[in-house]
Design a protein around this motif. Sequence first.
Motif, PDB file in Angstrom:
ATOM      1  N   ASP A 387       0.873  -1.182   0.000  1.00  0.00           N
ATOM      2  CA  ASP A 387       0.000   0.000   0.000  1.00  0.00           C
ATOM      3  C   ASP A 387       0.906   1.227   0.000  1.00  0.00           C
ATOM      4  OD1 ASP A 387      -1.834   2.001   0.400  1.00  0.00           O
ATOM      5  OD2 ASP A 387      -2.344   1.411   2.445  1.00  0.00           O
ATOM      6  N   THR A 392       1.160  13.577  -6.341  1.00  0.00           N
ATOM      7  CA  THR A 392       1.693  14.203  -7.557  1.00  0.00           C
ATOM      8  C   THR A 392       2.958  14.993  -7.205  1.00  0.00           C
ATOM      9  OG1 THR A 392      -0.563  14.416  -8.363  1.00  0.00           O
ATOM     10  CG2 THR A 392       1.119  15.746  -9.479  1.00  0.00           C
ATOM     11  N   ASP A 475      -2.414  15.557   4.153  1.00  0.00           N
ATOM     12  CA  ASP A 475      -3.108  14.368   4.641  1.00  0.00           C
ATOM     13  C   ASP A 475      -3.016  14.297   6.163  1.00  0.00           C
ATOM     14  OD1 ASP A 475      -4.051  12.295   2.530  1.00  0.00           O
ATOM     15  OD2 ASP A 475      -2.169  13.052   1.727  1.00  0.00           O
ATOM     16  N   ARG A 501      -8.270  13.180  -8.049  1.00  0.00           N
ATOM     17  CA  ARG A 501      -8.091  14.291  -7.121  1.00  0.00           C
ATOM     18  C   ARG A 501      -8.818  15.538  -7.610  1.00  0.00           C
ATOM     19  NH1 ARG A 501      -2.017  15.959  -5.135  1.00  0.00           N
ATOM     20  NH2 ARG A 501      -2.528  18.079  -4.506  1.00  0.00           N
TER      21      ARG A 501
END
Length: 607
Positions: A387, A392, A475, A501
């Motif tokens: 994971d 970007t 995040d 996004r």
Amino acid sequence: MLDYEKTYAESIKNPEDYWEGIAKELSWYKPWSKVLDWQYPYARWFVGGETNVVYNALDRHLETPVADKTALIWISQDMSERKFTYKQLNTEVSKFANGLKSLGVKKGDKITIYLPRIPEQFIAMLACLKIGAVHSVVYSGFSADALKNRVEDAQAKIVICSNSYPYGKKIIDSKKNVDIALAENKTVEHVIVVERIKNNTNDTNSRIKHIKWNELVTSQSTECKTEVMESSDPAFILYTSGSTGKPKGVIHGHGGYMVGIYATLKYVFDISPDDIFWSTADAGWITGHSYILYSPLINGITTFVYEGTPDFPDIEIWWRLIDKYKITKFYTAPTAIRALMKFGEEHLKKYDFSSLKILGSVGEPINPEAWLWFYKHVGREKIPLMDTWWQTETGMHMITPIPSVKLKPGSAFKPFFGVEADVVDDHGNKVPPNTQGYLIIKKPWPSMFLDVYNNPTRYKETYFEKIPGVYFAGDSAKIDEDGYYWIVGRNDDVIKVSGHRLGSAELESAFVSNPKVAEAAVIGKPHEVKGESIKAFIILKQGVTPSDELKTELVQTVRKSIGPIATPDEIDFVEKLPKTRSGKIMRRVLKAQELGLPVGDTSTLDD
Ligand code: WTA
């Protein structure tokens, strides 16, 4: 296999030494004089070094046995194949690069690539970099308006597109979008059109000169010198959404970028020479740039691309392709897993999957249920699932396991080698274990973006001023007692819909582009398959009556302004929106109310 803890500890004793060691595995025209120049908030890696991503992705393989190995396998929606060895791909890239030069393209020129998932998309990207031009790939699902904004912001000189292309059962007339997007354009000199569907000629009565891809390349030489680039010369711009305003152009360079993506693929997916790597993303997103195209080629393996969607011609297509093409590493998004999970595991039982060695996930948090399903029914409980958390802006995997570590379903493990991350509070202090905080990166990493195109202020404000001294990812996350990272999701107004996004502000301005709308507020809501869905609160102009027809009309407005990926799921007509006294919409309050959570501090609320 590597021992993570030992290698990590060594790598961060001196990250510059670690990355320098990796950079030495790649080819440079001229070595660097300094590994890192960190003038906060700008990092310049391998200063004085000269290279080119394409020098590493193609040129350096041509003198080795890799030259005759398959670089790209492409499967069309009707199951026809196009395969390119490294040598053949280099020939196609060189011809197209010479074609671009014949149109006057020079080092530093910007080129917009608006192509569907076809080999020309990759050939065009490589050709741009080869001659030092800067590509800006725009996802083929974006609308004419979205394309227009991106072409204008980049001041592109050339647009490369296809006439029309198949997408599931539909035929998308993408040339029409280009014509609309360029109607008033001032910078574009040529449009290069790939004929994905034969004999489908569109009217191109615009003042910009149009050329067919095939006609441009036919008489071109198969030799083209790869441009020597400074390590931090820009390689590409990729537009992505933020909390405020229009999408921003994230700039990546040649030297540092290639070092970061090379190392991460190599270790996270334990690359070996006979790998057939399938990333199901699209080159319109960063995953496609870094891990469909550039890193697999730099690593000298075979990259696999399927033109169609996961449900076309039927929902077993991915599983059939894995077996038929003996895919060894398979990298996809949680939203696709959740969508395919719904059809039940019966659809997977008849497949062998014995070629698979590693699975990967990217794009949004993967819920443990989806993680376990993927691990069990595709991985057959035998192979590791990586994971990978990144963005970007980061260019490369940042928080990710490697195959030798103990995995916890739903956790992205720990930082990659040479990367120092943490989870902190508003003041930048580390939060206790299992406490939610802001995810930050403490030191520069080689694939770090160079800037926001045309907007250095946004670069500084968004990423480097919220918590001084570090990179603010946007995040939220938790670190558990074993040091494992658990990504919670965005803490800004970015919404991840099926891994795509989107920004609340950009969606809101799409709504208000409809003359019937006075004001709009958009939030992301948890969604079982898509991860998040779009919900809009709309204040209509005086005299406009709310109706279901109007909702349908507004859905169309947003699709036209951004594209089908931005289709809202819910629209509520309201009289008022919660705002601060300075008039800023408090989306946080709307979201809390919508989810039945405490609305928190409302002292700044106007009403
Ligand atoms: C989210 C995609 C949880 C995250 C490569 C990030 C993830 C944003 C993961 C960047 C993951 C990506 N677990 N969340 N493994 N991977 N994200 O720029 O919110 O399209 O900030 O890059 O995707 O999206 P972007």
